[in-house]
Design a protein around this motif. Structure first.
Motif, PDB file in Angstrom:
ATOM      1  N   LEU A 127      -8.157   5.042 -19.572  1.00 41.77           N
ATOM      2  CA  LEU A 127      -6.770   4.996 -19.126  1.00 41.77           C
ATOM      3  C   LEU A 127      -6.693   5.137 -17.608  1.00 41.77           C
ATOM      4  CD1 LEU A 127      -3.701   5.020 -19.780  1.00 41.77           C
ATOM      5  CD2 LEU A 127      -3.885   7.516 -19.932  1.00 41.77           C
ATOM      6  N   LEU A 128      -7.460   6.073 -17.055  1.00 37.10           N
ATOM      7  CA  LEU A 128      -7.482   6.269 -15.614  1.00 37.10           C
ATOM      8  C   LEU A 128      -7.951   5.012 -14.883  1.00 37.10           C
ATOM      9  CD1 LEU A 128      -8.822   9.883 -14.924  1.00 37.10           C
ATOM     10  CD2 LEU A 128      -6.732   8.862 -14.043  1.00 37.10           C
ATOM     11  N   VAL A 129      -9.050   4.435 -15.365  1.00 37.29           N
ATOM     12  CA  VAL A 129      -9.612   3.256 -14.707  1.00 37.29           C
ATOM     13  C   VAL A 129      -8.641   2.080 -14.807  1.00 37.29           C
ATOM     14  CG1 VAL A 129     -11.488   1.566 -14.766  1.00 37.29           C
ATOM     15  CG2 VAL A 129     -11.985   3.997 -15.040  1.00 37.29           C
ATOM     16  N   SER A 130      -8.047   1.885 -15.980  1.00 33.01           N
ATOM     17  CA  SER A 130      -7.130   0.755 -16.146  1.00 33.01           C
ATOM     18  C   SER A 130      -5.910   0.901 -15.246  1.00 33.01           C
ATOM     19  CB  SER A 130      -6.704   0.628 -17.609  1.00 33.01           C
ATOM     20  OG  SER A 130      -5.923   1.737 -18.027  1.00 33.01           O
ATOM     21  N   LEU A 131      -5.371   2.114 -15.126  1.00 31.54           N
ATOM     22  CA  LEU A 131      -4.218   2.324 -14.238  1.00 31.54           C
ATOM     23  C   LEU A 131      -4.622   2.189 -12.772  1.00 31.54           C
ATOM     24  CD1 LEU A 131      -2.401   5.304 -15.997  1.00 31.54           C
ATOM     25  CD2 LEU A 131      -1.519   2.989 -15.713  1.00 31.54           C
TER      26      LEU A 131
ATOM     27  N   ALA B 179       0.825  -1.207   0.000  1.00 34.76           N
ATOM     28  CA  ALA B 179       0.000   0.000   0.000  1.00 34.76           C
ATOM     29  C   ALA B 179       0.860   1.259   0.000  1.00 34.76           C
ATOM     30  CB  ALA B 179      -0.930  -0.007   1.215  1.00 34.76           C
ATOM     31  N   ALA B 180       1.934   1.264   0.792  1.00 34.59           N
ATOM     32  CA  ALA B 180       2.825   2.421   0.821  1.00 34.59           C
ATOM     33  C   ALA B 180       3.493   2.638  -0.533  1.00 34.59           C
ATOM     34  CB  ALA B 180       3.877   2.235   1.913  1.00 34.59           C
ATOM     35  N   HIS B 181       3.898   1.541  -1.171  1.00 33.19           N
ATOM     36  CA  HIS B 181       4.508   1.669  -2.495  1.00 33.19           C
ATOM     37  C   HIS B 181       3.510   2.224  -3.500  1.00 33.19           C
ATOM     38  CE1 HIS B 181       5.799   0.223  -6.508  1.00 33.19           C
ATOM     39  NE2 HIS B 181       7.004   0.561  -6.059  1.00 33.19           N
ATOM     40  N   TRP B 182       2.252   1.764  -3.427  1.00 33.15           N
ATOM     41  CA  TRP B 182       1.259   2.254  -4.385  1.00 33.15           C
ATOM     42  C   TRP B 182       0.969   3.737  -4.164  1.00 33.15           C
ATOM     43  CZ3 TRP B 182      -3.819   4.156  -3.992  1.00 33.15           C
ATOM     44  CH2 TRP B 182      -4.462   4.314  -5.227  1.00 33.15           C
ATOM     45  N   VAL B 183       0.861   4.148  -2.904  1.00 33.80           N
ATOM     46  CA  VAL B 183       0.548   5.552  -2.618  1.00 33.80           C
ATOM     47  C   VAL B 183       1.665   6.466  -3.091  1.00 33.80           C
ATOM     48  CG1 VAL B 183       0.184   7.231  -0.759  1.00 33.80           C
ATOM     49  CG2 VAL B 183      -1.012   5.041  -0.716  1.00 33.80           C
ATOM     50  N   THR B 184       2.906   6.059  -2.911  1.00 36.37           N
ATOM     51  CA  THR B 184       4.036   6.916  -3.273  1.00 36.37           C
ATOM     52  C   THR B 184       4.442   6.804  -4.737  1.00 36.37           C
ATOM     53  OG1 THR B 184       5.580   5.204  -2.539  1.00 36.37           O
ATOM     54  CG2 THR B 184       4.981   6.904  -0.954  1.00 36.37           C
ATOM     55  N   THR B 185       4.053   5.726  -5.399  1.00 32.63           N
ATOM     56  CA  THR B 185       4.466   5.531  -6.799  1.00 32.63           C
ATOM     57  C   THR B 185       3.284   5.365  -7.736  1.00 32.63           C
ATOM     58  OG1 THR B 185       6.515   4.455  -6.064  1.00 32.63           O
ATOM     59  CG2 THR B 185       5.863   4.115  -8.338  1.00 32.63           C
ATOM     60  N   GLY B 186       2.399   4.423  -7.435  1.00 38.10           N
ATOM     61  CA  GLY B 186       1.298   4.140  -8.347  1.00 38.10           C
ATOM     62  C   GLY B 186       0.273   5.252  -8.435  1.00 38.10           C
ATOM     63  N   LEU B 187      -0.148   5.791  -7.293  1.00 36.45           N
ATOM     64  CA  LEU B 187      -1.165   6.836  -7.292  1.00 36.45           C
ATOM     65  C   LEU B 187      -0.740   8.093  -8.047  1.00 36.45           C
ATOM     66  CD1 LEU B 187      -3.944   7.769  -6.361  1.00 36.45           C
ATOM     67  CD2 LEU B 187      -2.917   8.468  -4.184  1.00 36.45           C
ATOM     68  N   PRO B 188       0.491   8.610  -7.847  1.00 39.37           N
ATOM     69  CA  PRO B 188       0.912   9.764  -8.659  1.00 39.37           C
ATOM     70  C   PRO B 188       0.915   9.467 -10.152  1.00 39.37           C
ATOM     71  CG  PRO B 188       2.349   9.504  -6.776  1.00 39.37           C
ATOM     72  CD  PRO B 188       1.490   8.285  -6.803  1.00 39.37           C
ATOM     73  N   LEU B 189       1.240   8.229 -10.550  1.00 42.07           N
ATOM     74  CA  LEU B 189       1.214   7.883 -11.966  1.00 42.07           C
ATOM     75  C   LEU B 189      -0.206   7.908 -12.508  1.00 42.07           C
ATOM     76  CD1 LEU B 189       3.757   4.907 -12.046  1.00 42.07           C
ATOM     77  CD2 LEU B 189       4.172   7.307 -12.588  1.00 42.07           C
ATOM     78  N   VAL B 190      -1.154   7.421 -11.715  1.00 41.40           N
ATOM     79  CA  VAL B 190      -2.554   7.444 -12.140  1.00 41.40           C
ATOM     80  C   VAL B 190      -3.026   8.878 -12.347  1.00 41.40           C
ATOM     81  CG1 VAL B 190      -4.915   6.884 -11.448  1.00 41.40           C
ATOM     82  CG2 VAL B 190      -3.084   5.258 -11.002  1.00 41.40           C
ATOM     83  N   VAL B 191      -2.660   9.760 -11.433  1.00 42.61           N
ATOM     84  CA  VAL B 191      -3.092  11.156 -11.521  1.00 42.61           C
ATOM     85  C   VAL B 191      -2.446  11.863 -12.705  1.00 42.61           C
ATOM     86  CG1 VAL B 191      -3.080  13.374 -10.319  1.00 42.61           C
ATOM     87  CG2 VAL B 191      -3.561  11.270  -9.054  1.00 42.61           C
ATOM     88  N   ALA B 192      -1.166  11.572 -12.958  1.00 43.75           N
ATOM     89  CA  ALA B 192      -0.428  12.288 -13.999  1.00 43.75           C
ATOM     90  C   ALA B 192      -0.670  11.732 -15.397  1.00 43.75           C
ATOM     91  CB  ALA B 192       1.070  12.243 -13.696  1.00 43.75           C
ATOM     92  N   ALA B 193      -1.131  10.491 -15.515  1.00 48.12           N
ATOM     93  CA  ALA B 193      -1.248   9.856 -16.831  1.00 48.12           C
ATOM     94  C   ALA B 193      -2.112  10.633 -17.822  1.00 48.12           C
ATOM     95  CB  ALA B 193      -1.766   8.426 -16.670  1.00 48.12           C
ATOM     96  N   PRO B 194      -3.310  11.121 -17.449  1.00 45.86           N
ATOM     97  CA  PRO B 194      -4.095  11.874 -18.438  1.00 45.86           C
ATOM     98  C   PRO B 194      -3.397  13.142 -18.922  1.00 45.86           C
ATOM     99  CG  PRO B 194      -5.479  11.179 -16.610  1.00 45.86           C
ATOM    100  CD  PRO B 194      -4.060  10.911 -16.201  1.00 45.86           C
ATOM    101  N   LEU B 195      -2.693  13.827 -18.011  1.00 49.54           N
ATOM    102  CA  LEU B 195      -1.981  15.040 -18.417  1.00 49.54           C
ATOM    103  C   LEU B 195      -0.876  14.716 -19.405  1.00 49.54           C
ATOM    104  CD1 LEU B 195      -1.710  16.782 -14.927  1.00 49.54           C
ATOM    105  CD2 LEU B 195      -3.393  17.201 -16.722  1.00 49.54           C
ATOM    106  N   LEU B 196      -0.142  13.633 -19.138  1.00 51.86           N
ATOM    107  CA  LEU B 196       0.924  13.251 -20.058  1.00 51.86           C
ATOM    108  C   LEU B 196       0.351  12.640 -21.332  1.00 51.86           C
ATOM    109  CD1 LEU B 196       3.521  11.760 -17.552  1.00 51.86           C
ATOM    110  CD2 LEU B 196       3.380  14.067 -18.488  1.00 51.86           C
ATOM    111  N   GLY B 197      -0.845  12.062 -21.243  1.00 48.82           N
ATOM    112  CA  GLY B 197      -1.488  11.548 -22.452  1.00 48.82           C
ATOM    113  C   GLY B 197      -1.750  12.634 -23.472  1.00 48.82           C
TER     114      GLY B 197
END
Length: 218
Positions: A127-131, A96-114
């Motif tokens: 894309l958001l749902v899949s991530l 959970a700690a790894h996801w919060v510090t790594t996975g969650l920021p990627l989910v938030v940033a993915a549409p902007l980088l898309g």
């Protein structure tokens, strides 16, 4: 468990394996892709779902070796193993700690980088749902791999070799869901398969991670 999660979040950010590292790698990959394949919007839009998912996968891979390494180095891992909290819950807290510090920021940033890759607007929700469904599975699988390699010299390379084949199904179904969303096709099937993988990882991998830690700490 809440105290352990808070502690791990603080350690991840202080050690430099938190929000900044994964996001920086994610951004670098997305920015470099147009230089490699050309600036044509049609080509970038076609490959954007796969590129974003591959970049997210590799960004999540960067900090896996630190999940248990810091605890092993300062001697707190044996203490955590003898605490009243079961090792299975320890594994869940680490994931959970790894996801919060790594996975969650990627989910938030993915549409902007898309947007930089001309990803169609209709594909953004998919894309958001899949991530959101796939990145927790990446963290759980990575926690298991980190438990297998904790304490080994140059364990980072071995960790990558162990984890990457296990990441492939998540990558396939995640990228397929985003691709179908970009093309206006039904994406429920790959999303359901992705959710099934995530639930299976949550049900099985904490026990496998705990068993690996017990072997390591003998």
């Amino acid at each position: 468990m809440r105290a352990l999660l808070t502690r791990d979040l603080r350690l991840a950010v202080r050690a430099g394996g938190g929000f900044g590292l994964g996001l920086a790698f994610f951004l670098i990959v997305v920015v470099l892709v147009p230089f490699g394949v050309g600036p044509e919007a049609d080509i970038l839009a076609r490959i954007a779902p796969g590129i974003l998912w591959v970049a997210a996968l590799l960004a999540a891979l960067l900090s896996l070796d630190r999940i248990f390494a810091l605890d092993h180095e300062d001697g707190s891992l044996p203490l955590l193993a003898t605490a009243p909290l079961p090792l299975e819950m320890l594994a869940l807290a680490k994931a959970a700690a790894h996801w919060v510090t790594t996975g969650l920021p990627l989910v938030v940033a993915a549409p902007l980088l898309g947007v930089l890759l001309h990803l169609p607007g209709q594909a953004m929700p998919w894309l958001l749902v899949s991530l959101a469904l796939g990145t927790p599975a990446l963290s759980l699988i990575g926690t298991f791999g980190a438990a297998l390699t904790v304490g080994l010299r140059r364990g980072g390379l071995l960790l990558s070799l162990i984890v990457l084949p296990l990441y492939v199904p998540v990558l396939i179904f995640g990228a397929e869901a985003a691709r179908r969303g970009a093309e206006g096709l039904p994406a429920q099937t790959p999303l359901l398969l992705l959710a099934g993988i995530g639930l299976g990882c949550a049900a099985l991998l904490p026990f496998a991670t705990a068993a690996a830690l017990r072997v390591t700490l003998r």
